[in-house]
Design a protein around this motif. Structure first.
Motif, PDB file in Angstrom:
ATOM      1  N   UNK A 161     -40.234  99.834-107.060  1.00  0.00           N
ATOM      2  CA  UNK A 161     -41.628 100.008-107.506  1.00  0.00           C
ATOM      3  C   UNK A 161     -42.568  98.938-106.964  1.00  0.00           C
ATOM      4  N   UNK A 162     -42.144  98.185-105.955  1.00  0.00           N
ATOM      5  CA  UNK A 162     -43.001  97.117-105.426  1.00  0.00           C
ATOM      6  C   UNK A 162     -43.134  97.257-103.912  1.00  0.00           C
ATOM      7  N   UNK A 163     -44.199  96.708-103.323  1.00  0.00           N
ATOM      8  CA  UNK A 163     -44.372  96.797-101.871  1.00  0.00           C
ATOM      9  C   UNK A 163     -43.246  96.085-101.128  1.00  0.00           C
ATOM     10  N   UNK A 164     -43.021  96.523 -99.907  1.00  0.00           N
ATOM     11  CA  UNK A 164     -41.907  96.034 -99.109  1.00  0.00           C
ATOM     12  C   UNK A 164     -42.426  95.351 -97.853  1.00  0.00           C
ATOM     13  N   UNK A 165     -42.029  94.109 -97.648  1.00  0.00           N
ATOM     14  CA  UNK A 165     -42.459  93.366 -96.462  1.00  0.00           C
ATOM     15  C   UNK A 165     -41.543  93.588 -95.262  1.00  0.00           C
ATOM     16  N   UNK A 166     -40.404  94.224 -95.464  1.00  0.00           N
ATOM     17  CA  UNK A 166     -39.458  94.405 -94.365  1.00  0.00           C
ATOM     18  C   UNK A 166     -39.691  95.746 -93.673  1.00  0.00           C
ATOM     19  N   UNK A 167     -39.052  95.919 -92.523  1.00  0.00           N
ATOM     20  CA  UNK A 167     -39.292  97.094 -91.694  1.00  0.00           C
ATOM     21  C   UNK A 167     -37.979  97.720 -91.220  1.00  0.00           C
ATOM     22  N   UNK A 168     -38.102  98.906 -90.641  1.00  0.00           N
ATOM     23  CA  UNK A 168     -36.939  99.546 -90.024  1.00  0.00           C
ATOM     24  C   UNK A 168     -36.353  98.653 -88.931  1.00  0.00           C
ATOM     25  N   UNK A 227     -44.018 101.432 -98.235  1.00  0.00           N
ATOM     26  CA  UNK A 227     -45.372 100.916 -98.494  1.00  0.00           C
ATOM     27  C   UNK A 227     -45.402  99.399 -98.458  1.00  0.00           C
ATOM     28  N   UNK A 228     -46.431  98.860 -97.839  1.00  0.00           N
ATOM     29  CA  UNK A 228     -46.546  97.419 -97.645  1.00  0.00           C
ATOM     30  C   UNK A 228     -47.540  96.807 -98.638  1.00  0.00           C
ATOM     31  N   UNK A 229     -47.554  95.463 -98.763  1.00  0.00           N
ATOM     32  CA  UNK A 229     -48.532  94.811 -99.644  1.00  0.00           C
ATOM     33  C   UNK A 229     -49.957  95.253 -99.294  1.00  0.00           C
ATOM     34  N   UNK A 230     -50.736  95.537-100.338  1.00  0.00           N
ATOM     35  CA  UNK A 230     -52.102  95.992-100.144  1.00  0.00           C
ATOM     36  C   UNK A 230     -52.242  97.494-100.080  1.00  0.00           C
ATOM     37  N   UNK A 231     -51.133  98.229-100.110  1.00  0.00           N
ATOM     38  CA  UNK A 231     -51.200  99.694-100.076  1.00  0.00           C
ATOM     39  C   UNK A 231     -51.964 100.188-101.310  1.00  0.00           C
ATOM     40  N   UNK A 232     -53.055 100.948-101.133  1.00  0.00           N
ATOM     41  CA  UNK A 232     -53.853 101.389-102.286  1.00  0.00           C
ATOM     42  C   UNK A 232     -53.081 102.287-103.242  1.00  0.00           C
ATOM     43  N   UNK A 233     -52.018 102.893-102.772  1.00  0.00           N
ATOM     44  CA  UNK A 233     -51.230 103.765-103.653  1.00  0.00           C
ATOM     45  C   UNK A 233     -50.461 102.969-104.716  1.00  0.00           C
ATOM     46  N   UNK A 270     -40.439 100.587-102.867  1.00  0.00           N
ATOM     47  CA  UNK A 270     -41.747 101.039-103.324  1.00  0.00           C
ATOM     48  C   UNK A 270     -41.924 102.539-103.385  1.00  0.00           C
ATOM     49  N   UNK A 271     -40.976 103.291-102.893  1.00  0.00           N
ATOM     50  CA  UNK A 271     -41.151 104.747-102.839  1.00  0.00           C
ATOM     51  C   UNK A 271     -41.177 105.399-104.225  1.00  0.00           C
ATOM     52  N   UNK A 272     -40.456 104.810-105.177  1.00  0.00           N
ATOM     53  CA  UNK A 272     -40.466 105.360-106.536  1.00  0.00           C
ATOM     54  C   UNK A 272     -41.852 105.242-107.153  1.00  0.00           C
ATOM     55  N   UNK A 273     -42.520 104.109-106.955  1.00  0.00           N
ATOM     56  CA  UNK A 273     -43.871 103.921-107.496  1.00  0.00           C
ATOM     57  C   UNK A 273     -44.860 104.880-106.841  1.00  0.00           C
ATOM     58  N   UNK A 274     -44.709 105.119-105.542  1.00  0.00           N
ATOM     59  CA  UNK A 274     -45.586 106.060-104.852  1.00  0.00           C
ATOM     60  C   UNK A 274     -45.447 107.450-105.465  1.00  0.00           C
TER      61      UNK A 274
END
Length: 425
Positions: free
Chosen positions: A202-209, A243-249, A170-174
């Motif tokens: 370009x999409x939110x990410x549900x996974x974490x570090x 960025x996670x699902x629902x991120x306003x960005x 998702x960082x590219x979309x941000x």
């Protein structure tokens, strides 16, 4: 059925699957409906199909556009307004890193009137390789090599890749906000999860570090001190999460799946039925060890050969894994197929084909292979032991020796693995 007829039918099924996923075909209705923005149109993308997708956009889009996409070596297409860069896959190289950096800079500073059209297909994870600021390309290359040999599935691999990247997850979309971001995806992953395709730039990410660290632990992957420190810092909250699902960005981001493995399987099924076969669809999202799945499908085919009494084709897709223990020339499709041939044990009614729709199985420019009722006998006549070659992960050498490799050249699409088992009682 004669051997030549069975082989031809299997190839026709595979070709139908490929045709359904050709970018020029599957993108056309979306391009024709797209309205030009008030501002600029910037086309970016990555993957084995990205150059063909870019060419399809150029040929059908009469309005101004510019951009850059990165694809695998040998998978380029001639374009006039969109720059095509070729780079390495499955282990990234500096050309891919440089192209990813240029793409990221290209989308920065866009206005709300601009359109960023993102073309993503399988292979983008390796091709769009921009390490996080505290990592090097060598760090990512080492982790990639280890993941490819580990037996990790694509979701697990891309969980790690996203958290070592400055552009994925998702960082590219941000970076492109406040522009409108429209992503057209050709799916090569089970269940068509857009967050997994190309590691979801370009999409939110549900996974974490923390999830990424868990993958490294699960498969006992040794990583550099820099990689470990980066992931641990992220898990501790010292590095910003994806960025996670629902991120306003991500409010102005739209994602459309333009081709999927299921649609390709359905196209192959239509050919099979037209040729008088009953079709059994096992699904487009099969995973697990390739050799285990191959043996299971052989046993299913043997049971059908006894019970059905009529021509049948078993179709499936998805992405299996191979835990590499040998030193041979392998790929997940030839691993599956050699295991299936061994389990079928020369049954006179059974043929099979397994191939990657991108034309590359593993690291070889070979899509896959075909097995026939006499495959094992022909190999033994040449003094080769099929089981020993499977144990050495040497499927490509096995089928190449018999002249049964399936070589397509660059297909310029990618909807994952295609498998067909033909039963002709």
């Amino acid at each position: 059925m004669k051997d030549a007829d069975a082989r031809a039918l299997l190839r026709d099924l595979f070709d139908a699957a490929l045709a359904a996923a050709r970018p020029a075909t599957c993108l056309a209705p979306y391009i024709d409906k797209l309205q030009p923005p008030k501002g600029r149109t910037i086309v970016i993308g990555a993957g084995k199909a990205s150059a063909a997708m870019a060419r399809a956009v150029e040929e059908r889009w009469p309005h101004p556009l510019e951009g850059l996409v990165v694809t695998r070596y040998g998978y380029g297409e001639p374009c006039e307004r969109i720059e095509i860069v070729e780079a390495a896959h499955p282990v990234p190289d500096d050309k891919g890193r440089a192209a990813a950096g240029r793409i990221l800079e290209m989308v920065k500073g866009r206005s709300a009137d601009d359109l960023v059209l993102c073309l993503i297909s399988g292979g983008a994870s390796a091709l769009l390789a921009l390490p996080a600021a505290d990592l090097t390309l060598a760090d990512k290359q080492d982790v990639n090599r280890a993941l490819l040999k580990s037996g990790a599935n694509i979701v697990e691999m891309n969980t790690v890749r996203k958290h070592l990247s400055a552009i994925k997850g998702g960082r590219l979309a941000i970076a492109a906000q406040p522009a409108r971001v429209l992503s057209w995806l050709i799916s090569d992953v089970p269940n068509d999860d857009p967050g997994v395709i190309g590691s979801g730039p370009t999409v939110p990410d549900r996974t974490t570090f923390a999830d990424a660290l868990a993958v490294l632990r699960k498969y006992h992957i040794e990583s550099s001190s820099a990689v470990r420190a980066h992931l641990e810092a992220g898990a501790a909250g010292r590095i910003e999460e994806t960025p996670k699902p629902g991120d306003p960005r991500l409010a102005r981001v739209e994602t459309i799946m333009v081709a999927t493995p299921q649609r390709s399987l359905e196209a192959a099924a239509e050919v099979g039925r037209h040729r008088g076969c009953e079709v059994i669809m096992l699904g487009d999202n099969l995973e697990g060890e390739a050799r285990d799945l191959g043996a299971a499908h052989a046993h299913q085919a043997l049971a059908l050969a006894k019970a059905q009494g009529k021509p049948t084709v078993i179709l499936s897709g998805g992405e299996t894994t191979v835990t590499v223990r040998g030193k041979g020339r392998g790929g997940r499709n030839v691993e599956y197929l050699l295991s299936e041939a061994i389990a079928a044990d020369g049954a006179p009614e059974i043929w099979g084909l397994a191939a990657d729709t991108d034309g590359v199985d593993g690291a070889e420019d070979i899509a896959g292979a075909v097995f026939t009722p006499d495959t094992l006998a022909r190999a033994r006549a040449k003094g080769r032991d099929p089981k020993a070659m499977l144990d050495d992960n040497d499927g490509h050498s096995f089928f190449e020796m018999l002249g049964d490799s399936l070589v397509t050249g660059p297909t310029r699409t990618n909807v994952n693995d295609f498998r067909a088992t033909l039963i002709m009682p």
